[in-house]
Scaffold this motif. Structure first.
Motif, PDB file in Angstrom:
ATOM      1  N   MET A   1       0.855  -1.203   0.000  1.00  0.00           N
ATOM      2  CA  MET A   1       0.000   0.000   0.000  1.00  0.00           C
ATOM      3  C   MET A   1       0.882   1.242   0.000  1.00  0.00           C
ATOM      4  N   ASN A   2       0.787   2.039  -1.049  1.00  0.00           N
ATOM      5  CA  ASN A   2       1.607   3.252  -1.123  1.00  0.00           C
ATOM      6  C   ASN A   2       0.991   4.377  -0.293  1.00  0.00           C
ATOM      7  N   CYS A   3       1.854   5.228   0.206  1.00  0.00           N
ATOM      8  CA  CYS A   3       1.402   6.363   0.999  1.00  0.00           C
ATOM      9  C   CYS A   3       0.511   7.270   0.145  1.00  0.00           C
ATOM     10  N   PRO A   4      -0.681   7.634   0.659  1.00  0.00           N
ATOM     11  CA  PRO A   4      -1.574   8.495  -0.116  1.00  0.00           C
ATOM     12  C   PRO A   4      -1.027   9.911  -0.252  1.00  0.00           C
ATOM     13  N   ASN A   5      -0.037  10.259   0.574  1.00  0.00           N
ATOM     14  CA  ASN A   5       0.529  11.601   0.537  1.00  0.00           C
ATOM     15  C   ASN A   5       1.704  11.716  -0.446  1.00  0.00           C
ATOM     16  N   CYS A   6       2.695  10.810  -0.315  1.00  0.00           N
ATOM     17  CA  CYS A   6       3.890  10.915  -1.153  1.00  0.00           C
ATOM     18  C   CYS A   6       4.056   9.756  -2.134  1.00  0.00           C
ATOM     19  N   GLY A   7       3.245   8.710  -1.980  1.00  0.00           N
ATOM     20  CA  GLY A   7       3.283   7.614  -2.938  1.00  0.00           C
ATOM     21  C   GLY A   7       4.373   6.573  -2.705  1.00  0.00           C
ATOM     22  N   ARG A   8       5.143   6.737  -1.617  1.00  0.00           N
ATOM     23  CA  ARG A   8       6.204   5.764  -1.353  1.00  0.00           C
ATOM     24  C   ARG A   8       5.616   4.508  -0.711  1.00  0.00           C
ATOM     25  N   PRO A   9       6.239   3.360  -0.956  1.00  0.00           N
ATOM     26  CA  PRO A   9       5.636   2.108  -0.490  1.00  0.00           C
ATOM     27  C   PRO A   9       5.922   1.741   0.968  1.00  0.00           C
ATOM     28  N   GLU A  10       6.929   2.351   1.597  1.00  0.00           N
ATOM     29  CA  GLU A  10       7.287   1.867   2.933  1.00  0.00           C
ATOM     30  C   GLU A  10       6.485   2.569   4.026  1.00  0.00           C
ATOM     31  N   SER A  11       5.813   1.762   4.832  1.00  0.00           N
ATOM     32  CA  SER A  11       5.113   2.354   5.971  1.00  0.00           C
ATOM     33  C   SER A  11       5.242   1.424   7.168  1.00  0.00           C
ATOM     34  N   GLY A  12       5.111   2.023   8.342  1.00  0.00           N
ATOM     35  CA  GLY A  12       5.150   1.229   9.564  1.00  0.00           C
ATOM     36  C   GLY A  12       3.753   1.114  10.143  1.00  0.00           C
ATOM     37  N   VAL A  13       3.490   0.004  10.837  1.00  0.00           N
ATOM     38  CA  VAL A  13       2.168  -0.191  11.438  1.00  0.00           C
ATOM     39  C   VAL A  13       2.189   0.347  12.868  1.00  0.00           C
ATOM     40  N   ILE A  14       1.265   1.275  13.135  1.00  0.00           N
ATOM     41  CA  ILE A  14       1.174   1.853  14.473  1.00  0.00           C
ATOM     42  C   ILE A  14       0.207   1.055  15.324  1.00  0.00           C
ATOM     43  N   ASP A  15      -0.850   0.606  14.683  1.00  0.00           N
ATOM     44  CA  ASP A  15      -1.904  -0.071  15.431  1.00  0.00           C
ATOM     45  C   ASP A  15      -2.607  -1.040  14.488  1.00  0.00           C
ATOM     46  N   SER A  16      -3.050  -2.153  15.021  1.00  0.00           N
ATOM     47  CA  SER A  16      -3.657  -3.180  14.186  1.00  0.00           C
ATOM     48  C   SER A  16      -4.850  -3.782  14.920  1.00  0.00           C
ATOM     49  N   ARG A  17      -5.962  -3.834  14.244  1.00  0.00           N
ATOM     50  CA  ARG A  17      -7.153  -4.385  14.892  1.00  0.00           C
ATOM     51  C   ARG A  17      -7.886  -5.310  13.934  1.00  0.00           C
ATOM     52  N   SER A  18      -8.288  -6.440  14.452  1.00  0.00           N
ATOM     53  CA  SER A  18      -8.957  -7.436  13.620  1.00  0.00           C
ATOM     54  C   SER A  18     -10.470  -7.303  13.744  1.00  0.00           C
ATOM     55  N   LEU A  19     -11.143  -7.106  12.616  1.00  0.00           N
ATOM     56  CA  LEU A  19     -12.607  -7.024  12.611  1.00  0.00           C
ATOM     57  C   LEU A  19     -13.117  -8.152  11.716  1.00  0.00           C
ATOM     58  N   ASP A  20     -13.480  -9.249  12.308  1.00  0.00           N
ATOM     59  CA  ASP A  20     -13.875 -10.440  11.548  1.00  0.00           C
ATOM     60  C   ASP A  20     -12.834 -10.785  10.488  1.00  0.00           C
ATOM     61  N   GLU A  21     -13.213 -10.670   9.200  1.00  0.00           N
ATOM     62  CA  GLU A  21     -12.259 -11.068   8.176  1.00  0.00           C
ATOM     63  C   GLU A  21     -11.424  -9.895   7.669  1.00  0.00           C
ATOM     64  N   VAL A  22     -11.607  -8.761   8.319  1.00  0.00           N
ATOM     65  CA  VAL A  22     -10.877  -7.581   7.875  1.00  0.00           C
ATOM     66  C   VAL A  22      -9.929  -7.139   8.986  1.00  0.00           C
ATOM     67  N   VAL A  23      -8.715  -6.751   8.585  1.00  0.00           N
ATOM     68  CA  VAL A  23      -7.782  -6.219   9.568  1.00  0.00           C
ATOM     69  C   VAL A  23      -7.595  -4.727   9.286  1.00  0.00           C
ATOM     70  N   ARG A  24      -7.828  -3.933  10.321  1.00  0.00           N
ATOM     71  CA  ARG A  24      -7.674  -2.490  10.187  1.00  0.00           C
ATOM     72  C   ARG A  24      -6.300  -2.120  10.729  1.00  0.00           C
ATOM     73  N   ARG A  25      -5.530  -1.415   9.927  1.00  0.00           N
ATOM     74  CA  ARG A  25      -4.186  -1.030  10.373  1.00  0.00           C
ATOM     75  C   ARG A  25      -3.983   0.477  10.259  1.00  0.00           C
ATOM     76  N   ARG A  26      -3.526   1.068  11.352  1.00  0.00           N
ATOM     77  CA  ARG A  26      -3.075   2.465  11.296  1.00  0.00           C
ATOM     78  C   ARG A  26      -1.626   2.429  10.876  1.00  0.00           C
ATOM     79  N   ARG A  27      -1.301   3.192   9.845  1.00  0.00           N
ATOM     80  CA  ARG A  27       0.065   3.160   9.336  1.00  0.00           C
ATOM     81  C   ARG A  27       0.681   4.550   9.324  1.00  0.00           C
ATOM     82  N   LYS A  28       2.006   4.551   9.351  1.00  0.00           N
ATOM     83  CA  LYS A  28       2.735   5.810   9.257  1.00  0.00           C
ATOM     84  C   LYS A  28       3.772   5.669   8.155  1.00  0.00           C
ATOM     85  N   CYS A  29       3.726   6.575   7.202  1.00  0.00           N
ATOM     86  CA  CYS A  29       4.668   6.533   6.086  1.00  0.00           C
ATOM     87  C   CYS A  29       6.087   6.775   6.599  1.00  0.00           C
TER      88      CYS A  29
END
Ligand SMILES: [Zn+2]
Length: 174
Positions: A1-29
């Motif tokens: 997943m590329n950063c929506p701001n600068c388009g670079r591919p590297e991001s770190g996961v700040i927070d991760s939450r599982s919602l049934d079959e979907v995983v929600r991740r807060r990321r930081k470019c």
């Protein structure tokens, strides 16, 4: 997943939450520091159905849904009940974690679900799906449903003989 701001591919996961079959991740470019959220759906792997005659075909949610819908036609079911059943069967199939499943196993899951959902739909589905060898079981099931239905009036206080009056007033009696 590329950063929506600068388009670079590297991001770190700040927070991760599982919602049934979907995983929600807060990321930081890692390049620009922008924060964004991704929703990642677990990729379902291919699932094949082995038919009674040995043929193999790709599992189709649409086909499963159609079979169930047919059995439930004109039944007074709550909105979304059929989709929910299809979802749960599909989830069950993928949870088994194998690349293939027999059509008989799918049929059993549908029967199990319909039995709890609606008995008429259950009987309809069973009569189409079950093999000739199982017709004895089906008859037993029909008989026991019929017997259960007959029990209800007998348990209530007897009214003056006429059956028609009985069934008309059945709901109003206290
Ligand atoms: Zn960025």
């Amino acid at each position: 997943m590329n950063c929506p701001n600068c388009g670079r591919p590297e991001s770190g996961v700040i927070d991760s939450r599982s919602l049934d079959e979907v995983v929600r991740r807060r990321r930081k470019c890692l390049a620009c520091g922008a924060r964004f959220t991704t929703y990642e759906r677990i990729h379902l792997r291919d699932l094949f159905v082995i038919k009674k005659d040995g043929r193999r075909e790709e599992f189709s949610r649409d086909k499963l849904s159609l079979g169930i819908r047919r059995a439930c036609e004109k039944r007074p079911l709550p909105t979304g009940a059929i989709d929910k059943l299809v979802d749960s069967i599909e989830a069950e199939l993928y949870k088994m974690g194998r690349g293939e499943v027999s059509s008989a196993r799918i049929g059993d899951l549908v029967m199990e679900g319909l039995r709890k959902l609606d008995q008429i739909a259950y009987i309809r589905f069973a009569s189409v799906y079950r093999t000739f060898a199982d017709i004895g079981d089906l008859k037993e099931e029909v008989d026991s449903l019929a017997a259960r239905r007959e029990l209800t009036p007998a348990n209530q206080l007897p009214l003056p003989s006429c059956e028609a009056v009985n069934s008309l007033s059945g709901r109003k009696r206290r």
